[in-house]
Design a protein around this motif. Structure first.
Motif, short mmCIF file in Angstrom:
data_model
loop_
_atom_site.label_atom_id
_atom_site.label_comp_id
_atom_site.label_asym_id
_atom_site.label_seq_id
_atom_site.Cartn_x
_atom_site.Cartn_y
_atom_site.Cartn_z
N PHE A 276 0.84 -1.20 0.00
CA PHE A 276 0.00 0.00 0.00
C PHE A 276 0.87 1.25 0.00
O PHE A 276 0.51 2.26 -0.63
CB PHE A 276 -0.95 -0.02 1.19
N PHE A 277 2.03 1.20 0.70
CA PHE A 277 2.99 2.31 0.59
C PHE A 277 3.33 2.52 -0.89
O PHE A 277 3.41 3.65 -1.37
CB PHE A 277 4.30 1.98 1.32
N GLY A 278 3.56 1.38 -1.59
CA GLY A 278 3.93 1.46 -3.00
C GLY A 278 2.82 2.08 -3.83
O GLY A 278 3.08 2.95 -4.67
N MET A 279 1.57 1.67 -3.59
CA MET A 279 0.44 2.24 -4.36
C MET A 279 0.41 3.74 -4.18
O MET A 279 0.28 4.50 -5.14
CB MET A 279 -0.88 1.65 -3.85
N VAL A 280 0.53 4.18 -2.92
CA VAL A 280 0.44 5.61 -2.64
C VAL A 280 1.61 6.34 -3.27
O VAL A 280 1.46 7.45 -3.80
CB VAL A 280 0.37 5.81 -1.11
N THR A 281 2.79 5.70 -3.28
CA THR A 281 3.96 6.34 -3.88
C THR A 281 3.81 6.44 -5.40
O THR A 281 4.41 7.31 -6.02
CB THR A 281 5.24 5.54 -3.55
N GLU A 282 3.02 5.56 -6.02
CA GLU A 282 2.73 5.72 -7.44
C GLU A 282 1.75 6.87 -7.67
O GLU A 282 1.86 7.61 -8.63
CB GLU A 282 2.11 4.44 -8.00
N ILE A 283 0.75 6.95 -6.77
CA ILE A 283 -0.38 7.84 -7.03
C ILE A 283 -0.01 9.30 -6.76
O ILE A 283 -0.32 10.19 -7.56
CB ILE A 283 -1.58 7.39 -6.16
N PHE A 357 -6.92 16.86 -7.26
CA PHE A 357 -7.58 16.12 -6.18
C PHE A 357 -8.62 15.16 -6.76
O PHE A 357 -9.82 15.34 -6.57
CB PHE A 357 -8.21 17.09 -5.18
N SER A 358 -8.15 14.17 -7.45
CA SER A 358 -9.05 13.11 -7.91
C SER A 358 -9.35 12.19 -6.72
O SER A 358 -8.75 12.32 -5.66
CB SER A 358 -8.39 12.31 -9.02
N THR A 359 -10.29 11.26 -6.93
CA THR A 359 -10.63 10.35 -5.83
C THR A 359 -9.42 9.55 -5.38
O THR A 359 -9.18 9.39 -4.17
CB THR A 359 -11.74 9.38 -6.29
N ALA A 364 -5.27 8.64 -1.32
CA ALA A 364 -3.84 8.53 -0.99
C ALA A 364 -3.48 9.48 0.14
O ALA A 364 -2.74 9.12 1.07
CB ALA A 364 -3.01 8.83 -2.23
N ILE A 365 -4.02 10.72 0.09
CA ILE A 365 -3.73 11.68 1.17
C ILE A 365 -4.38 11.18 2.47
O ILE A 365 -3.78 11.27 3.55
CB ILE A 365 -4.23 13.09 0.78
N GLY A 366 -5.60 10.64 2.35
CA GLY A 366 -6.25 10.06 3.53
C GLY A 366 -5.42 8.95 4.14
O GLY A 366 -5.31 8.83 5.37
N PHE A 367 -4.79 8.15 3.27
CA PHE A 367 -3.89 7.10 3.75
C PHE A 367 -2.75 7.72 4.55
O PHE A 367 -2.42 7.26 5.65
CB PHE A 367 -3.33 6.31 2.56
N VAL A 368 -2.11 8.77 3.99
CA VAL A 368 -0.94 9.36 4.65
C VAL A 368 -1.33 9.87 6.04
O VAL A 368 -0.64 9.60 7.04
CB VAL A 368 -0.34 10.48 3.78
N ALA A 413 -7.46 3.78 -2.93
CA ALA A 413 -6.73 4.67 -3.84
C ALA A 413 -6.22 3.86 -5.03
O ALA A 413 -6.36 4.27 -6.18
CB ALA A 413 -5.57 5.34 -3.10
N GLY A 414 -5.65 2.67 -4.74
CA GLY A 414 -5.14 1.83 -5.81
C GLY A 414 -6.24 1.39 -6.76
O GLY A 414 -6.06 1.38 -7.98
N LEU A 415 -7.42 1.04 -6.21
CA LEU A 415 -8.51 0.58 -7.07
C LEU A 415 -9.02 1.71 -7.96
O LEU A 415 -9.34 1.49 -9.12
CB LEU A 415 -9.65 0.02 -6.21
N TYR A 416 -9.09 2.95 -7.40
CA TYR A 416 -9.55 4.06 -8.23
C TYR A 416 -8.50 4.44 -9.27
O TYR A 416 -8.83 4.92 -10.36
CB TYR A 416 -9.91 5.28 -7.36
N TYR A 417 -7.20 4.26 -8.92
CA TYR A 417 -6.12 4.64 -9.83
C TYR A 417 -5.99 3.61 -10.94
O TYR A 417 -5.92 3.96 -12.13
CB TYR A 417 -4.84 4.74 -9.01
N TRP A 418 -5.94 2.31 -10.59
CA TRP A 418 -5.69 1.28 -11.59
C TRP A 418 -6.97 0.65 -12.12
O TRP A 418 -6.90 -0.10 -13.10
CB TRP A 418 -4.77 0.19 -11.01
#
Lengths: 558, 130
Positions: A276-283, A357-359, A364-368, A413-418
């Protein structure tokens, strides 16, 4: 049928060899026999999100019981089964498989320009073992005596044949054996894929951070999961074959189970978290229109977290009185350093960027933010004097629910991104934003009262609690938060239905950086018709923006 | 391939140091043994990759200036579809259920496992289900 994969050097080359044309079986037989990593990854995604819904439903019943001091929603015995199976489903059947089986399976081979996983049939076997393990564990609800009821950690002697005699406990062990092997095979597969199937020019230090994190997670899986499997076999032997490994009666050591369990269990926390760190680092960089800040720092932080994570297991066992407190306290506090580097780099990636500020970015910001809360309270718990005070209270429950809810936000975040890459269609942004705010606020409403009630001394795993007005108010608020999270998860299902095949995504809806945005949505069989030249860690962006030259690491983007 | 092996070797060295400190300081054996074997699990593939990196040399994916043409050509035969992972998985499912519901479940379990093993090997030998 077999398809031979060719590395698509130039556009015509790929078409000539027709590796995109795949005539496998259709329908249910396709699902049963497919060895395509995208089909397996999608099966993983659907199954693990289903497990999230089942585990979440159990959580709602738990919070319903705790909304009043003397709740009568379930009996005390049922409550024990509920919190055990809630934890087990969420950790073993949702978070882990979702982290390294679902999106990783689909995205990692595409991010490195590979046609498939290195061992496609082993990959399919991983999924079938995971599904079998999930079914095995859930069967516990339907046998005499009910499901396992000794907590998701299965501490000896609670999990022995005397205190947990039913078939539910054996099904719990069996389910974990199957999912454990599934994880090990996935780890082998991802390691081999990343080591041997990268595209030309994609050196190790040009890999996307998501792929880096999955590589490190795979190494951690290979180090940690065999120990859990061995521990479970010994537990089964204690229960049925007359050994006394964990029972004092025969000269065994109950604390040995805790050592073995947490030697797997603490790396497991990072096995769950790093993808999940990785997903957020991509997004975050994509939606800040910047390269990732501190690429090498991110990689070394990931490796440091992995290295330290094997030396911290007994911080779960401070109160047993038989562990080396200073060693585990120092190691646990040290993990805050690489994690802090990651937080710094996420903020650095957003700094002075043109943030969209997409979903996905909101999640991702909510994750951080949520992970920061969970991480900071983890630093308190790494200190033995504070841990003696808060151990087995709701403070600990709140700490790890902040962490795992952060992971759920990261997963969304990952599901909305990918999602657009996987299905070819966009998800509805308006519903997504409502979902985000419900989930984000719900998480804080859910956990913050638990921190307070935990500091006031409320123990975990209790079906009833003293009739104290303050405790009741805090617990009621926590239940309200749980309902908000539940509604937000249902909104995700609503969103999938509402945006089903509505708005085609195109190849690259977010102006993404990495190779998965270079191919079509959804990607063809064996993923690529052609590949760009790879000269940095964001080849697709370089290809789409030739006016901006590729930057060496550490250079300022002017 | 050289960096891949170095990552594993450095992890192994770190676990070795941590193991030495922990084992001498704690006088507790379970954790020391587990960390020792974690070190071994890093050295085993790490040394293998190191040896392999010297044999296979520099690959296009290790070359920062490689063009896509250098990697063109045949990679490997990937099975397009195969029933045997499912067969093997359901065999393992029945074997695990036999631990709970009685050993008669070993009959379908081991049957499926053996069928999958034979079928999977045959499939691998002829390069997939043609």
């Amino acid at each position: 049928m077999t398809t031979t994969a060719h590395n698509p050097a130039v556009e015509s080359h790929g078409h000539e060899h027709g590796h995109a044309e795949h005539h496998g079986p259709r329908g249910i037989l396709n699902w049963l026999t497919s060895t395509d990593h995208k089909v397996i990854g999608l099966s993983y995604t659907i199954t693990s999100v289903l497990m999230l819904v089942i585990g979440g439903a159990l959580a709602e019943v738990i919070r319903g019981q705790l909304a009043n001091p003397n709740g009568h929603l379930v009996t005390m015995a049922q409550y024990n089964e509920l919190f055990t199976m809630h934890g087990s489903i969420m950790i073993y059947l949702f978070a882990g498989p979702f982290a390294f089986g679902a999106l990783a399976n689909i995205i990692v081979p595409i991010q490195i320009g590979a046609p498939d996983m290195a061992f496609p049939r082993l990959n399919a076997l991983s999924y079938w073992l995971y599904l079998s393990g999930a079914i095995t564990m859930l069967l516990g609800f339907f046998v005499t005596g009910g499901a396992a009821n000794f907590g998701w950690v299965g501490y000896a002697p609670l999990s022995d044949a005397v205190y947990a005699p039913g078939a539910g406990a054996d099904l719990w062990i069996g389910g974990l054996l199957l999912t454990g092997f599934s994880a090990i095979f996935t780890g082998v597969n991802i390691c081999a894929t990343v080591f041997y199937l990268r595209a030309p020019g994609l050196t190790l230090f040009r890999m996307p951070i998501f792929t880096w994190n999955l590589l490190v997670v795979s190494i951690l899986i290979l180090l940690a999961f065999p120990i859990l499997t061995a521990g479970l076999v010994m537990l089964y032997a204690d229960r049925h074959l007359g050994t006394h490994i964990y029972s004092v009666a025969g000269g065994g050591v109950p604390v040995l189970w805790q050592h073995i369990f947490w030697f797997w269990g603490h790396p497991e926390v990072y096995i769950l978290a790093l993808p999940f760190f990785g997903m957020v680092t991509e997004i975050i960089p994509v939606f800040s229109r910047k390269p990732v800040f501190g690429y090498k720092g991110m990689v070394f932080a990931t490796l440091t977290i992995a290295a330290l994570s094997l030396g911290v297991w007994a911080h779960h066992m401070f109160t047993t009185g038989v562990v080396l407190l200073p060693f585990f306290s120092i190691m646990s506090l040290l993990i805050a350093v690489p994690t802090g580097i990651k937080l710094f780099n996420w903020i650095g990636s957003m700094w002075r960027g043109q943030i969209w500020f997409s979903t996905a970015m909101l999640f991702a910001i909510g994750f951080v933010v949520t992970f920061l809360i969970g991480g900071l309270t983890g630093i308190y718990l790494a200190s033995p004097p504070l841990d003696f005070f808060t151990h087995d209270t709701y403070f600990v429950v709140a700490h790890f629910h902040s962490v795992v809810m952060a992971l759920v936000l990261g997963g969304m975040a990952g599901l909305y991104y990918w999602g657009p890459k996987i299905t070819g269609y966009m998800l509805n942004e308006r519903i997504g934003k409502v979902q985000f705010w419900l989930a984000f606020i719900g998480t804080q409403v859910f956990t913050i009262p638990q921190y307070i009630v935990g500091l006031n001394g409320m123990p975990r795993r209790m079906a009833v609690y003293p009739n104290d007005p303050e405790w009741q108010t805090l617990n009621t608020w926590s239940s309200v938060g749980a309902i908000m999270i539940g509604i937000s998860t249902l909104l995700f299902v609503v969103n999938i239905v509402a945006s089903w095949k509505k708005h085609p995504a195109g190849d690259n809806p977010w102006d993404g950086h990495t190779l998965e945005w270079f191919t079509t949505s959804p990607p063809p069989h064996h993923n690529f018709f052609r590949l760009p030249q790879i000269r940095s860690e964001r080849p697709t962006w370089d290809h789409n923006h030739p006016e901006a030259k590729a930057l060496a690491h550490g250079k300022e983007d002017h | 391939m050289r960096i891949e092996s170095k990552i594993l070797l450095w992890l192994g060295i770190f676990f070795g140091l941590m193991c030495a400190v922990y084992w001498t300081w704690s006088l507790e054996n379970a954790g020391g043994v587990m960390m020792f074997f974690a070190m071994g699990l890093c050295f085993l593939p790490g040394l293998y990759y190191f040896w392999w990196s010297r044999r296979m040399g520099y690959r296009p994916e290790d070359d920062p200036n490689a063009t896509q043409e250098t990697g063109a050509g045949y990679i490997d035969a990937f099975p397009g579809s195969s029933i045997f992972p499912f067969t093997l998985g359901s065999g393992a499912f029945f074997v695990v259920l036999s631990m709970v519901f009685g050993s008669w479940l070993l009959i379908p379990g081991l049957g499926l496992v053996i069928w999958a093993a034979l079928g999977g090997i045959a499939e691998g030998r002829r390069g997939g289900d043609k």
